[in-house]
Design a protein around this motif. Structure first.
Motif, short mmCIF file in Angstrom:
data_model
loop_
_atom_site.label_atom_id
_atom_site.label_comp_id
_atom_site.label_asym_id
_atom_site.label_seq_id
_atom_site.Cartn_x
_atom_site.Cartn_y
_atom_site.Cartn_z
N ILE A 7 0.87 -1.18 0.00
CA ILE A 7 0.00 0.00 0.00
C ILE A 7 0.90 1.22 0.00
O ILE A 7 1.77 1.35 0.86
CB ILE A 7 -0.91 0.03 1.25
CG1 ILE A 7 -1.75 -1.25 1.32
CG2 ILE A 7 -1.78 1.28 1.25
CD1 ILE A 7 -2.39 -1.48 2.67
N THR A 8 0.68 2.12 -0.95
CA THR A 8 1.45 3.35 -0.98
C THR A 8 0.50 4.54 -1.05
O THR A 8 -0.38 4.59 -1.91
CB THR A 8 2.49 3.39 -2.12
OG1 THR A 8 3.13 4.66 -2.11
CG2 THR A 8 1.87 3.13 -3.49
N ILE A 71 0.30 -7.20 -5.67
CA ILE A 71 -0.76 -6.20 -5.83
C ILE A 71 -0.33 -4.92 -5.13
O ILE A 71 0.18 -4.96 -4.01
CB ILE A 71 -2.09 -6.70 -5.22
CG1 ILE A 71 -2.57 -7.97 -5.95
CG2 ILE A 71 -3.16 -5.61 -5.26
CD1 ILE A 71 -3.71 -8.69 -5.25
N VAL A 72 -0.54 -3.79 -5.78
CA VAL A 72 -0.28 -2.49 -5.18
C VAL A 72 -1.62 -1.80 -5.01
O VAL A 72 -2.39 -1.66 -5.97
CB VAL A 72 0.66 -1.63 -6.05
CG1 VAL A 72 0.79 -0.23 -5.48
CG2 VAL A 72 2.04 -2.30 -6.16
N ILE A 73 -1.89 -1.38 -3.79
CA ILE A 73 -3.08 -0.58 -3.51
C ILE A 73 -2.57 0.84 -3.28
O ILE A 73 -1.71 1.06 -2.43
CB ILE A 73 -3.85 -1.07 -2.27
CG1 ILE A 73 -4.29 -2.53 -2.46
CG2 ILE A 73 -5.06 -0.17 -2.00
CD1 ILE A 73 -4.94 -3.16 -1.23
N THR A 74 -3.09 1.78 -4.07
CA THR A 74 -2.57 3.13 -4.01
C THR A 74 -3.70 4.16 -4.06
O THR A 74 -4.83 3.84 -4.44
CB THR A 74 -1.58 3.37 -5.17
OG1 THR A 74 -1.02 4.68 -5.04
CG2 THR A 74 -2.25 3.23 -6.52
N HIS A 75 -3.35 5.37 -3.68
CA HIS A 75 -4.26 6.50 -3.88
C HIS A 75 -4.31 6.76 -5.39
O HIS A 75 -3.58 6.14 -6.17
CB HIS A 75 -3.76 7.73 -3.10
CG HIS A 75 -2.42 8.22 -3.54
ND1 HIS A 75 -2.26 9.41 -4.20
CD2 HIS A 75 -1.18 7.69 -3.44
CE1 HIS A 75 -0.98 9.60 -4.47
NE2 HIS A 75 -0.30 8.56 -4.02
N ALA A 93 -6.56 1.21 -7.45
CA ALA A 93 -6.44 2.64 -7.16
C ALA A 93 -7.72 3.12 -6.47
O ALA A 93 -8.82 2.90 -6.96
CB ALA A 93 -6.19 3.43 -8.43
N VAL A 94 -7.52 3.77 -5.33
CA VAL A 94 -8.62 4.29 -4.53
C VAL A 94 -8.48 5.81 -4.46
O VAL A 94 -7.43 6.31 -4.05
CB VAL A 94 -8.58 3.69 -3.09
CG1 VAL A 94 -9.79 4.15 -2.28
CG2 VAL A 94 -8.50 2.17 -3.13
#
Length: 163
Positions: A7-8, A71-75, A93-94
Motif C-alpha cells: 500500500i502506498t 498487488i499495489v493498492i494506491t491513492h 487505485a482508490v
C-alpha cells in the motif's frame, strides 16, 4: 489470499485513514493475510493494527517493497499509479476524496477513470468494496504500460529542426 500487497499513499500532506482502516478490517476478517501486507502510510494518523507499515520509505525501501508485491493498492495519484503499472504490478487505485479531508478536490476520481478506461488498473471508488476489488484484480488481465516519451521527444526534435 496469499498475495503480497504493498500500500502506498504518497508523500502529500494529506491523510488517507479511510483506506488504511479498510485494509485492517479485511485483515481482521481474514479476507487478507496481514503477514503479506506492508504499507507506506505517509501523513495518515491512523496506525494499522494488523499489518506492517512505515510512515515514509526511502527510494531503496520503496523499490524493495514494491518489488515484493503482487498487488499495489494506491491513492489515485498519477505518479503512484504509473510507477506500479510500469513495474508490471496489478494495481487497485482508490481516490482520495475532499469530503473526508483527503485532498483539496476530487480530481483523483477522473484520473482513476482514465486509467481504468485504458485497462491499466482496477478502480475502487468505495473502500467498502475493497474486498471485491481484490477479487477482481486477481482474476483480471490488464494492459501493459506503454510510454509515450519517445514520441514526445521525436515531436520536439522535429519542431526544433523546423525552427
Amino acid at each position: 489470499m496469499g498475495n503480497k500487497i504493498f500500500i502506498t499513499l504518497g508523500s502529500q500532506k494529506f491523510q488517507f485513514n479511510r483506506l488504511l482502516k479498510a485494509v485492517d478490517e479485511l485483515c481482521e476478517k481474514e479476507i487478507v493475510d496481514a503477514a503479506g501486507v506492508f504499507a507506506q502510510i505517509g501523513y495518515s494518523d491512523y496506525l494499522p493494527r494488523k499489518y506492517s507499515y512505515k510512515k515514509f520509505l526511502d527510494r531503496d525501501e520503496f523499490s524493495n517493497e514494491m518489488g515484493k508485491a503482487d498487488i499495489v493498492i494506491t491513492h489515485g495519484g498519477t505518479g503512484a499509479i504509473i510507477g506500479a503499472v510500469k513495474k508490471g504490478k496489478k494495481v487497485i487505485a482508490v481516490p482520495r476524496l475532499v469530503k473526508y479531508g483527503e485532498h483539496v478536490d476530487d480530481h483523483q476520481l477522473q484520473l482513476i477513470k482514465q486509467f481504468d478506461e485504458l485497462n491499466l488498473i482496477c478502480p475502487c471508488r468505495d473502500t467498502n468494496k475493497l474486498s471485491d476489488a481484490l477479487d477482481t484484480v486477481q482474476k483480471a488481465s490488464y494492459n501493459g504500460y506503454e510510454s509515450n516519451t519517445s514520441n514526445i521527444i521525436s515531436s520536439i526534435e522535429e519542431y526544433i529542426k523546423g525552427i
